[in-house]
Scaffold this motif. Structure first.
Motif, PDB file in Angstrom:
ATOM      1  N   VAL A 124     -61.380  76.722 105.635  1.00  0.00           N
ATOM      2  CA  VAL A 124     -62.798  76.289 105.351  1.00  0.00           C
ATOM      3  C   VAL A 124     -62.696  75.058 104.199  1.00  0.00           C
ATOM      4  O   VAL A 124     -61.845  74.723 103.840  1.00  0.00           O
ATOM      5  N   GLY A 125     -63.840  74.181 104.575  1.00  0.00           N
ATOM      6  CA  GLY A 125     -64.258  72.963 103.927  1.00  0.00           C
ATOM      7  C   GLY A 125     -63.080  72.130 104.336  1.00  0.00           C
ATOM      8  O   GLY A 125     -62.163  71.786 104.816  1.00  0.00           O
ATOM      9  N   VAL A 126     -61.856  71.850 103.110  1.00  0.00           N
ATOM     10  CA  VAL A 126     -60.929  70.643 102.590  1.00  0.00           C
ATOM     11  C   VAL A 126     -59.617  71.653 102.673  1.00  0.00           C
ATOM     12  O   VAL A 126     -58.319  70.949 102.949  1.00  0.00           O
ATOM     13  N   GLY A 127     -59.459  72.584 103.289  1.00  0.00           N
ATOM     14  CA  GLY A 127     -59.033  74.048 103.244  1.00  0.00           C
ATOM     15  C   GLY A 127     -57.892  73.189 104.949  1.00  0.00           C
ATOM     16  O   GLY A 127     -57.096  74.156 104.857  1.00  0.00           O
ATOM     17  N   ILE A 128     -58.950  73.340 105.621  1.00  0.00           N
ATOM     18  CA  ILE A 128     -58.162  72.860 106.594  1.00  0.00           C
ATOM     19  C   ILE A 128     -57.404  71.589 106.715  1.00  0.00           C
ATOM     20  O   ILE A 128     -56.200  71.611 107.202  1.00  0.00           O
ATOM     21  N   ALA A 129     -57.581  70.512 105.941  1.00  0.00           N
ATOM     22  CA  ALA A 129     -56.694  69.389 105.890  1.00  0.00           C
ATOM     23  C   ALA A 129     -55.739  70.063 105.050  1.00  0.00           C
ATOM     24  O   ALA A 129     -54.395  69.419 104.751  1.00  0.00           O
ATOM     25  N   ILE A 130     -55.594  71.255 103.809  1.00  0.00           N
ATOM     26  CA  ILE A 130     -54.336  71.677 103.299  1.00  0.00           C
ATOM     27  C   ILE A 130     -53.456  72.111 103.979  1.00  0.00           C
ATOM     28  O   ILE A 130     -52.061  72.136 104.369  1.00  0.00           O
ATOM     29  N   ASN A 131     -53.949  72.571 104.376  1.00  0.00           N
ATOM     30  CA  ASN A 131     -53.086  73.601 105.788  1.00  0.00           C
ATOM     31  C   ASN A 131     -52.396  72.976 107.082  1.00  0.00           C
ATOM     32  O   ASN A 131     -51.343  73.235 107.438  1.00  0.00           O
ATOM     33  N   ASP A 132     -53.515  71.859 107.589  1.00  0.00           N
ATOM     34  CA  ASP A 132     -52.853  70.316 108.157  1.00  0.00           C
ATOM     35  C   ASP A 132     -51.137  70.243 107.672  1.00  0.00           C
ATOM     36  O   ASP A 132     -50.108  70.161 108.426  1.00  0.00           O
ATOM     37  N   LYS A 133     -51.780  69.748 106.598  1.00  0.00           N
ATOM     38  CA  LYS A 133     -50.252  69.259 105.455  1.00  0.00           C
ATOM     39  C   LYS A 133     -49.602  69.994 105.151  1.00  0.00           C
ATOM     40  O   LYS A 133     -48.331  69.830 105.717  1.00  0.00           O
ATOM     41  N   LEU A 134     -49.623  71.109 104.683  1.00  0.00           N
ATOM     42  CA  LEU A 134     -48.622  72.588 105.049  1.00  0.00           C
ATOM     43  C   LEU A 134     -47.913  72.637 106.116  1.00  0.00           C
ATOM     44  O   LEU A 134     -46.236  72.954 106.350  1.00  0.00           O
ATOM     45  N   ARG A 135     -48.563  72.688 107.153  1.00  0.00           N
ATOM     46  CA  ARG A 135     -48.087  73.367 108.224  1.00  0.00           C
ATOM     47  C   ARG A 135     -47.213  71.838 109.039  1.00  0.00           C
ATOM     48  O   ARG A 135     -45.551  72.072 109.637  1.00  0.00           O
ATOM     49  N   ARG A 136     -47.886  70.722 108.493  1.00  0.00           N
ATOM     50  CA  ARG A 136     -46.634  69.095 108.883  1.00  0.00           C
ATOM     51  C   ARG A 136     -45.471  69.833 107.872  1.00  0.00           C
ATOM     52  O   ARG A 136     -44.199  69.102 108.422  1.00  0.00           O
ATOM     53  N   ALA A 137     -45.731  69.452 106.270  1.00  0.00           N
ATOM     54  CA  ALA A 137     -43.866  70.125 105.584  1.00  0.00           C
ATOM     55  C   ALA A 137     -42.922  71.227 106.399  1.00  0.00           C
ATOM     56  O   ALA A 137     -42.243  70.886 105.851  1.00  0.00           O
ATOM     57  N   ALA A 138     -44.073  71.951 106.953  1.00  0.00           N
ATOM     58  CA  ALA A 138     -42.801  73.166 106.928  1.00  0.00           C
ATOM     59  C   ALA A 138     -42.432  72.360 108.659  1.00  0.00           C
ATOM     60  O   ALA A 138     -41.066  73.900 108.944  1.00  0.00           O
ATOM     61  N   GLU A 139     -43.618  71.784 109.390  1.00  0.00           N
ATOM     62  CA  GLU A 139     -42.112  71.938 110.711  1.00  0.00           C
ATOM     63  C   GLU A 139     -40.758  71.719 111.013  1.00  0.00           C
ATOM     64  O   GLU A 139     -40.046  70.961 109.698  1.00  0.00           O
TER      65      GLU A 139
ATOM     66  N   GLU B 163     -40.527  69.630  93.534  1.00  0.00           N
ATOM     67  CA  GLU B 163     -39.651  68.336  93.810  1.00  0.00           C
ATOM     68  C   GLU B 163     -38.766  68.048  92.162  1.00  0.00           C
ATOM     69  O   GLU B 163     -37.450  67.991  92.031  1.00  0.00           O
ATOM     70  N   GLU B 164     -40.028  67.418  91.509  1.00  0.00           N
ATOM     71  CA  GLU B 164     -39.078  67.143  89.810  1.00  0.00           C
ATOM     72  C   GLU B 164     -38.224  68.365  89.553  1.00  0.00           C
ATOM     73  O   GLU B 164     -37.346  68.300  88.887  1.00  0.00           O
ATOM     74  N   LEU B 165     -38.901  69.836  89.280  1.00  0.00           N
ATOM     75  CA  LEU B 165     -37.780  71.000  89.213  1.00  0.00           C
ATOM     76  C   LEU B 165     -36.448  70.491  89.714  1.00  0.00           C
ATOM     77  O   LEU B 165     -35.909  72.150  89.101  1.00  0.00           O
ATOM     78  N   GLY B 166     -36.169  69.937  90.881  1.00  0.00           N
ATOM     79  CA  GLY B 166     -35.634  70.602  91.701  1.00  0.00           C
ATOM     80  C   GLY B 166     -35.406  71.395  92.204  1.00  0.00           C
ATOM     81  O   GLY B 166     -33.515  73.326  92.556  1.00  0.00           O
ATOM     82  N   VAL B 167     -36.547  72.744  92.620  1.00  0.00           N
ATOM     83  CA  VAL B 167     -36.154  74.117  93.137  1.00  0.00           C
ATOM     84  C   VAL B 167     -35.449  73.643  94.268  1.00  0.00           C
ATOM     85  O   VAL B 167     -35.455  72.823  95.290  1.00  0.00           O
ATOM     86  N   SER B 168     -35.021  74.924  94.948  1.00  0.00           N
ATOM     87  CA  SER B 168     -34.090  74.996  96.206  1.00  0.00           C
ATOM     88  C   SER B 168     -34.799  74.332  97.286  1.00  0.00           C
ATOM     89  O   SER B 168     -34.643  74.776  98.414  1.00  0.00           O
ATOM     90  N   ARG B 169     -36.129  75.651  97.070  1.00  0.00           N
ATOM     91  CA  ARG B 169     -37.094  75.164  98.309  1.00  0.00           C
ATOM     92  C   ARG B 169     -38.274  75.635  98.001  1.00  0.00           C
ATOM     93  O   ARG B 169     -38.527  75.822  96.619  1.00  0.00           O
ATOM     94  N   ILE B 170     -39.272  75.156  98.751  1.00  0.00           N
ATOM     95  CA  ILE B 170     -40.654  75.968  98.378  1.00  0.00           C
ATOM     96  C   ILE B 170     -41.391  77.010  99.539  1.00  0.00           C
ATOM     97  O   ILE B 170     -41.063  76.263 101.081  1.00  0.00           O
ATOM     98  N   SER B 171     -41.639  78.275  99.036  1.00  0.00           N
ATOM     99  CA  SER B 171     -42.773  78.753 100.177  1.00  0.00           C
ATOM    100  C   SER B 171     -43.765  78.966 100.023  1.00  0.00           C
ATOM    101  O   SER B 171     -44.982  79.246  98.447  1.00  0.00           O
ATOM    102  N   ALA B 172     -45.179  78.821 100.751  1.00  0.00           N
ATOM    103  CA  ALA B 172     -46.115  78.076 100.214  1.00  0.00           C
ATOM    104  C   ALA B 172     -47.513  79.159 101.931  1.00  0.00           C
ATOM    105  O   ALA B 172     -46.440  79.735 102.647  1.00  0.00           O
ATOM    106  N   ILE B 173     -48.632  80.290 100.883  1.00  0.00           N
ATOM    107  CA  ILE B 173     -49.352  80.824 101.978  1.00  0.00           C
ATOM    108  C   ILE B 173     -49.952  79.291 102.196  1.00  0.00           C
ATOM    109  O   ILE B 173     -50.398  78.686 101.599  1.00  0.00           O
ATOM    110  N   LEU B 174     -50.317  79.481 102.847  1.00  0.00           N
ATOM    111  CA  LEU B 174     -51.944  78.779 103.765  1.00  0.00           C
ATOM    112  C   LEU B 174     -53.600  79.412 103.137  1.00  0.00           C
ATOM    113  O   LEU B 174     -53.220  80.869 102.447  1.00  0.00           O
ATOM    114  N   VAL B 175     -53.956  77.902 103.169  1.00  0.00           N
ATOM    115  CA  VAL B 175     -55.601  78.469 102.445  1.00  0.00           C
ATOM    116  C   VAL B 175     -56.553  79.242 103.619  1.00  0.00           C
ATOM    117  O   VAL B 175     -56.296  78.726 104.602  1.00  0.00           O
ATOM    118  N   PRO B 176     -57.406  79.786 102.929  1.00  0.00           N
ATOM    119  CA  PRO B 176     -58.572  79.754 103.962  1.00  0.00           C
ATOM    120  C   PRO B 176     -58.861  78.158 104.007  1.00  0.00           C
ATOM    121  O   PRO B 176     -58.877  77.039 104.490  1.00  0.00           O
TER     122      PRO B 176
END
Ligand code: TXA
Ligand code: MG
Length: 312
Positions: free
Chosen positions: A297-312, A282-295
Motif C-alpha cells: 500500500v502507498g509507498v510500500g509498493i516502492a519499498i517492495n520493488d526495491k527489496l525484490r530488486r535487491a534480492a535478485e 553494511e557498516e556493521l559487516g553483517v553476513s547477509r540480510i533477510s527482509a520481509i516484504l511490507v504491505p
C-alpha cells in the motif's frame, strides 16, 4: 545571512563554474551539476562510474523554467499542479530550445523533470539560475544516501562541495511517470503512489521490464543491492545474518541483529528508515540480510520493488 544560506550561495556559485555539488532532496541526496554544461555533466558520469546510456533527472525550482525545456501536455499540467514540489518526476518530450545538454539525457529526445519539495534543493537551483541534473549521490549500483554523513562517506573523496540538509524526509527516490505515450506509464515506483496519480488523471500503466529497457535504462541495472546480499526468506539464518522486519508481530528468532522498519506499522516511517537501515547493516559487516516484504500500500509498493530488486 545564516551559515546554511551562505553555503547554499557558495554551492550555487560552484555549480555555475561547472563543479559538482552533493545536495539534499526530500527523497535522497543528489549529485548535481549545471544541466546546460556538458563538461560538468560528464563529471557526474565519471564520478559515479555510471553507464552513459542512463539519463539523468533535471531538477527545477519553478514551473515556468521547466516549460522552457519540455513540450507540455494536459496530463503534465494537471499532475504538476496537483503535486509539485514533490517526489515525482515526469518524462516529457524535449522542447526545440531545450537547454539541457545531450549527455544528460543520454541522447534521447525525452527528458525527466522534477521540482523537489526540499527547500534547500530549490534554494540551490534558484541561486544557480540553471536547471540542475542530479542522480542519487552514490557510486553506480550502490545504495542511495539518505543522510549527509552517508553521502559524504560515499563520495567525499571525489566531490568537494556538500550541502548538509540532515536526513531525507521521504527516503526513497521519486516516482517516474512517462507522459510521452498515450497511456501514462510508471517507470519507477517512488514517493508518490499510483493511487495518488490515478486520482488526478485516471488509470495509468506500469512498465514491464521489457518496455523499460529503452525507456528507463537505469531500471535494468542491479540497483539497491547491499554488498552483503539480501534474501526474502527467514528460513535457516546463517551466522551474523541481519533481519529487516516490519510491523507489530514478533520477529522470528535466530538472527544476530534485528531492525524494525516501523514497529507501529507506519509505511511512511518504513520508507524513511529503509536505506538508513541497509546502510547500517553494511557498516556493521553483517553476513547477509533477510527482509520481509511490507504491505503493498502507498509507498510500500516502492519499498517492495526495491527489496525484490535487491534480492535478485
Ligand atoms: O528522487 C530522485 O529522483 C533522485 C533525487 C536526487 O532527485 N534522483 C534519482 O536519480 O533517483 P537517478 O539518476 O538515480 O535515477 C534516475 C532514473 C534512472 O532510472 C533513469 O533511467 C531515469 O530516471 N530516466 C531519466 N531520464 C529518463 C528519460 N528521458 N526517459 C526514461 N527514464 C529516464
Ligand atoms: Mg540512483
Amino acid at each position: 545571512m545564516d551559515l546554511l544560506q551562505k553555503n547554499i550561495v557558495l554551492c550555487a556559485e560552484a555549480i555555475k563554474r561547472g563543479a559538482l555539488v552533493c545536495f539534499p532532496t526530500e527523497t535522497v541526496y543528489g549529485l548535481g551539476a549545471d544541466a546546460t554544461n556538458a563538461e560538468a555533466v560528464v563529471k557526474i558520469y565519471e564520478t559515479k562510474e555510471r553507464p552513459k546510456i542512463n539519463p539523468l533527472i533535471a531538477h527545477y525550482a519553478e514551473l515556468s523554467e521547466v516549460e522552457k525545456d519540455v513540450i507540455v501536455n494536459d496530463n503534465f499540467l494537471k499532475l504538476s499542479k496537483a503535486f509539485w514540489p514533490a517526489p515525482i518526476s515526469f518524462v516529457l518530450k524535449k522542447s526545440e530550445n531545450c537547454r539541457i545538454c545531450d549527455v544528460a539525457t543520454a541522447g534521447l529526445n525525452t527528458i525527466a523533470v522534477r521540482i523537489p519539495r526540499s527547500e534547500i534543493a530549490r534554494n540551490l537551483i534558484k541561486n544557480a539560475g540553471v536547471p540542475i541534473v542530479a542522480p542519487s549521490a552514490n557510486p553506480s549500483g550502490l545504495l542511495s544516501p539518505v543522510s549527509f554523513e552517508q553521502a559524504k562517506k560515499m563520495l567525499g573523496k571525489k566531490v568537494k562541495y556538500f550541502l548538509d540538509g540532515g536526513e531525507c524526509e521521504v527516503g526513497v527516490e521519486s516516482t517516474i511517470l512517462d507522459l510521452t505515450i498515450e497511456t501514462p506509464t510508471i517507470l519507477r515506483f517512488g514517493g508518490i503512489t499510483i493511487d495518488q496519480i490515478e486520482r488526478i488523471i485516471g488509470e495509468v500503466n506500469i512498465a514491464t521490464k521489457e518496455e523499460n529497457s529503452p525507456k528507463a535504462p537505469g531500471m535494468l541495472l542491479r540497483h539497491y543491492r547491499p554488498k552483503c546480499g539480501l534474501r526474502l526468506s527467514q528460513n535457516n539464518p546463517i551466522e551474523n545474518e541481519a533481519l529487516l522486519w516490519f510491523g507489530t508481530e514478533t520477529p522470528p528468532a535466530g538472527f544476530a541483529i534485528k531492525k524494525n522498519l516501523s514497529s507501529k506499522g507506519d509505511i511512511n516511517e518504513a520508507a524513511k528508515n529503509l536505506f538508513n537501515f541497509l546502510h547500517q547493516f553494511e557498516e556493521l559487516g553483517v553476513s547477509r540480510i533477510s527482509a520481509i516484504l511490507v504491505p503493498e500500500v502507498g509507498v510500500g509498493i516502492a519499498i517492495n520493488d526495491k527489496l525484490r530488486r535487491a534480492a535478485e
